[in-house]
Design a protein around this motif. Structure first.
Motif, PDB file in Angstrom:
ATOM      1  N   UNK A 124       0.771  -1.216   0.055  1.00 31.89           N
ATOM      2  CA  UNK A 124       0.049  -0.039  -0.122  1.00 31.89           C
ATOM      3  C   UNK A 124       0.908   1.454  -0.133  1.00 31.89           C
ATOM      4  N   UNK A 125       0.480   2.251  -0.751  1.00 33.35           N
ATOM      5  CA  UNK A 125       1.080   3.547  -0.981  1.00 33.35           C
ATOM      6  C   UNK A 125      -0.001   4.423  -0.938  1.00 33.35           C
ATOM      7  N   UNK A 126      -0.018   5.392   0.139  1.00 32.17           N
ATOM      8  CA  UNK A 126      -0.884   6.400   0.248  1.00 32.17           C
ATOM      9  C   UNK A 126      -1.045   7.360  -1.165  1.00 32.17           C
ATOM     10  N   UNK A 127      -2.082   7.861  -1.373  1.00 29.43           N
ATOM     11  CA  UNK A 127      -2.087   8.745  -2.423  1.00 29.43           C
ATOM     12  C   UNK A 127      -1.372   9.971  -2.521  1.00 29.43           C
ATOM     13  N   UNK A 128      -0.621  10.471  -3.430  1.00 34.03           N
ATOM     14  CA  UNK A 128       0.183  11.544  -3.403  1.00 34.03           C
ATOM     15  C   UNK A 128       1.497  11.371  -2.779  1.00 34.03           C
ATOM     16  N   UNK A 129       1.897   9.997  -2.507  1.00 37.68           N
ATOM     17  CA  UNK A 129       3.141   9.814  -1.927  1.00 37.68           C
ATOM     18  C   UNK A 129       3.885   8.551  -2.982  1.00 37.68           C
ATOM     19  N   UNK A 130       5.138   8.135  -2.384  1.00 43.14           N
ATOM     20  CA  UNK A 130       5.797   7.360  -3.551  1.00 43.14           C
ATOM     21  C   UNK A 130       6.097   6.006  -2.589  1.00 43.14           C
ATOM     22  N   UNK A 131       6.544   6.247  -1.387  1.00 40.78           N
ATOM     23  CA  UNK A 131       7.104   5.190  -0.558  1.00 40.78           C
ATOM     24  C   UNK A 131       5.991   4.207   0.145  1.00 40.78           C
ATOM     25  N   UNK A 132       6.172   3.113  -0.131  1.00 45.50           N
ATOM     26  CA  UNK A 132       5.181   2.197   0.251  1.00 45.50           C
ATOM     27  C   UNK A 132       5.287   2.145   1.821  1.00 45.50           C
ATOM     28  N   UNK A 133       3.821   2.226   2.219  1.00 50.57           N
ATOM     29  CA  UNK A 133       3.674   1.927   3.871  1.00 50.57           C
ATOM     30  C   UNK A 133       3.781   0.716   4.272  1.00 50.57           C
ATOM     31  N   UNK A 176      -1.539  -2.942  -4.181  1.00 52.68           N
ATOM     32  CA  UNK A 176      -1.374  -4.353  -4.718  1.00 52.68           C
ATOM     33  C   UNK A 176      -1.724  -5.393  -3.621  1.00 52.68           C
ATOM     34  N   UNK A 177      -2.380  -6.440  -4.446  1.00 50.66           N
ATOM     35  CA  UNK A 177      -2.769  -7.670  -3.252  1.00 50.66           C
ATOM     36  C   UNK A 177      -4.126  -7.570  -3.024  1.00 50.66           C
ATOM     37  N   UNK A 178      -4.378  -8.408  -1.995  1.00 49.90           N
ATOM     38  CA  UNK A 178      -5.994  -8.311  -1.760  1.00 49.90           C
ATOM     39  C   UNK A 178      -6.275  -8.613  -0.447  1.00 49.90           C
ATOM     40  N   UNK A 179      -7.211  -8.129   0.202  1.00 45.37           N
ATOM     41  CA  UNK A 179      -7.719  -8.678   1.432  1.00 45.37           C
ATOM     42  C   UNK A 179      -9.099  -9.228   1.447  1.00 45.37           C
ATOM     43  N   UNK A 180      -9.129 -10.504   2.151  1.00 42.16           N
ATOM     44  CA  UNK A 180     -10.472 -11.294   2.012  1.00 42.16           C
ATOM     45  C   UNK A 180     -10.966 -11.453   3.370  1.00 42.16           C
ATOM     46  N   UNK A 181     -12.154 -11.257   3.574  1.00 37.60           N
ATOM     47  CA  UNK A 181     -13.128 -11.577   4.762  1.00 37.60           C
ATOM     48  C   UNK A 181     -14.067 -12.851   4.228  1.00 37.60           C
ATOM     49  N   UNK A 182     -13.773 -13.939   5.129  1.00 40.37           N
ATOM     50  CA  UNK A 182     -14.509 -15.193   4.834  1.00 40.37           C
ATOM     51  C   UNK A 182     -14.423 -15.477   3.413  1.00 40.37           C
ATOM     52  N   UNK A 183     -13.385 -15.169   2.700  1.00 41.70           N
ATOM     53  CA  UNK A 183     -13.093 -15.640   1.407  1.00 41.70           C
ATOM     54  C   UNK A 183     -13.591 -14.697   0.557  1.00 41.70           C
TER      55      UNK A 183
END
Length: 623
Positions: free
Chosen positions: A382-391, A430-437
């Motif tokens: 995850x990268x916050x909008x307006x920034x370049x460095x991933x958090x 990038x990637x994804x988060x799943x809750x109960x699939x």
């Protein structure tokens, strides 16, 4: 011009939907304010004609009495129509305020943290809240009324003067347009230059709001910071006045042009009419009538030019409101009901709408039921909008149903960001988060938000009753609220659930201490009964006894729930099933409290370093 017409259409459509009777009062004002100058011009002609033609006194008295009574009656109608128009204009603005409130509460959360979006919303709010007659929505609505009235007056008196000679019209129009064009250029210049002083205005507002607040008052006095604040305020005001002077100089030039044109207007137009009477083309009575008509035409023309300039200026404010309203999620139109009835209902229920927010979120009745869900992060960056460095950098982990997960790490490690992503306030880069699939990106916002009960570090205490603060949506189960307050440790503090909070907003209101605020937020989270509980530094403001009590009750709070506990105090995470140690946007270590201590890694090192403080403190007390 296209933008101006579009913004005028926006205003008309909004008022037609919210309070369409305003157009009736507009027509009434046009008719009345057109007849008053007509009769005022006609009355002197009657008097002069009566004198030159030797009318009988009775006849003259009847004419004068009738015309005077008519003018007086029309002025009464003018006052009534103006008052009702203003009332309806305010009604429509209040409706806009509610819409803007809804925009701010229903827009995607990433916009709320975007400074550029915040500035747009602030500008739209200023345009709506301003009740002046030369700016904002109020300025547009009132100036449009003047604009229509002046147009009607121009056409009416142009027809009268056209009978005398078209050249008189040309002179009057020319001498009225020039000042208007100059004033319009001044206003346009000021609008384009406003970026140069907006930050000074924000500095002045920021400093003023802080030096007048009780929260900052302690530091100002203890650190003798009054001179510092006053110096910064004086500097900001000085820089702001530079631009005030520049704009005023341009305005003075425009006023000079306006004065010159007014002299030409009266001198040339009235001179032309005087020449007509000298040549015997018109009578003395007609001279009086045409002179009055020329003066009225000039007034209408000057006011028309001025109102056009103001409308163009206010159009920029309306555009800001339109752009803000564009963020409002689409909703199905309610069927039936007159616009004014619908608007009245909206205004009557406005506070309830604001409290309710998204009903599905606050009610605790979520689509997933009360089953504790499984949560899975899959290669989340995850990268916050307006920034370049991933958090966060390629984070992956799974939380089992009903598991108690702790997130620990230094400031900026990404703990709160994980929670924001989990709750759907942001979506992974990038990637994804799943809750109960089911990926969070595929769930509706209301459904997703209904899954979470949260206590964030940002404390939101509403200026309403304790009952409303806990239940939030205004439809409270009183016994359930009492149980949640008891669990959170606030039941004895507030036996009366109708006790208002936040001093200065309601009579008899009370302020809460920092610890009490956190307990109130915990009670709110427990009341919602969502299947996922998130506590972000919930013990930061609690005293040691209250903190210990929360740890003891944590298993009760999280029964049949999947939970996340975020803390800087590693000793407070021992009751969690599993701990993720975060650092530099990655998972550095993972395991239970005992397992991580046994590893002897970074978690163990941080724990022992924190433990030294408590051990040293205990030794000091013993000595």
């Amino acid at each position: 011009m296209i933008m101006l017409l579009r913004n005028i259409r926006f205003i008309c459509r909004h008022y037609f939907r919210s309070t369409r009777s305003i157009f009736g009062y507009l027509l009434m004002s046009v008719a009345v304010l057109l007849l008053i100058p007509l009769l005022s011009v006609y009355l002197p002609r009657v008097v002069v004609q009566a004198v030159t033609e030797n009318w009988e006194f009775t006849r003259l008295a009847l004419y004068v009495a009738a015309l005077t009574a008519g003018i007086a009656l029309l002025n009464v109608f003018s006052t009534i129509s103006s008052m009702k128009y203003t009332e309806k204009a305010s009604h429509g603005r209040m409706e806009m305020m509610l819409i803007l409130d809804e925009v701010m509460m229903s827009s995607k959360y990433h916009l709320v943290e975007d400074p550029a979006w915040q500035m747009k919303i602030e500008e739209a709010g200023n345009a709506i809240f301003s009740d002046g007659r030369s700016s904002g929505i109020a300025g547009m609505v009132h100036t449009l009324r003047d604009f229509v009235i002046n147009m009607a007056g121009i056409f009416t008196f142009a027809a009268i003067l056209g009978i005398l000679h078209p050249m008189v019209l040309v002179i009057l129009v020319f001498t009225s347009l020039i000042p208007g064009l100059v004033a319009n250029r001044v206003n346009l210049h000021a609008f384009h230059q406003r970026e140069n002083w907006l930050h000074y205005d924000k500095q002045i507002d920021y400093i003023y709001n802080h030096i007048t607040s009780a929260a900052v008052g302690k530091e100002i006095r203890l650190y003798r910071a009054d001179g510092f604040f006053l110096g910064r305020m004086a500097e900001a005001i000085k820089n702001r006045l530079v631009w005030v002077k520049k704009i005023l100089l341009r305005s003075l030039g425009a006023d000079g042009v306006s004065t010159l044109m007014l002299v030409l207007q009266n001198g040339v137009a009235l001179g032309w009419i005087a020449a007509e009477i000298i040549q015997g083309k018109i009578s003395v009575a007609e001279f009086t009538f045409y002179s009055g008509a020329a003066i009225q035409f000039a007034q209408f023309m000057n006011q028309f030019v001025g109102s056009y300039s103001t409308v163009k200026k206010c159009s920029h404010d309306v555009q800001m409101v339109q752009e803000a309203f564009a963020w409002l999620p689409e909703k199905k139109e309610a069927s039936g009901g007159k616009p004014e009835e619908t608007s009245k209902k909206v205004l009557e229920e406005g506070s309830e709408r604001i409290l309710e927010g998204v009903s599905a979120v606050a009610s605790g009745n979520n689509s997933a039921g009360c089953q504790a869900p499984e949560i899975r992060f899959e290669h989340v960056t995850f990268v916050y909008p307006g920034t370049e460095e991933p958090v966060l950098k390629d984070i992956s982990f799974c939380v089992r149903p009903g598991e108690k997960m702790a997130l620990v790490g230094a400031n900026g490690a990404g703990k709160t960001t994980i929670v924001k992503l989990l709750c759907g306030l942001y979506q992974p880069t990038e990637g994804r988060i799943l809750i109960d699939g089911i990926p969070t990106s595929e769930r509706e916002d209301e459904e997703l938000y209904s899954l979470f009960s949260t206590v964030f570090q940002d404390k939101l205490v509403l200026p309403f009753s304790v009952l409303e603060n806990v239940a939030v949506n205004g439809k409270a189960d009183v016994e359930r609220v009492r149980r949640c307050l008891e669990k959170a440790g606030l039941s004895q503090r507030f036996p009366d659930l109708n006790q208002p909070l936040v001093k200065g907003i309601q009579d008899g209101a009370e302020n809460l201490s920092g610890g009490e605020e956190q307990k109130l937020l915990l009670a709110r989270a427990l009341y919602k009964e969502a299947p996922i509980l998130v506590l972000d530094e919930p013990t930061a403001a609690l005293d040691p006894l209250a903190e210990s009590e929360l740890y003891v009750k944590y298993n009760e709070f999280t029964k049949e729930k999947t939970s996340f506990f975020i803390s800087h105090r590693l000793a407070s995470t021992g009751f969690c099933d599993r701990i993720l140690l975060l650092g530099d946007g990655q998972i550095l270590e993972e395991g239970s409290h005992k397992e991580l201590l046994a590893k002897g890694g970074q978690y163990a090192h941080m724990f022992h370093e924190q433990s030294k403080y408590y051990q040293n403190s205990d030794n000091t007390k013993t000595e």
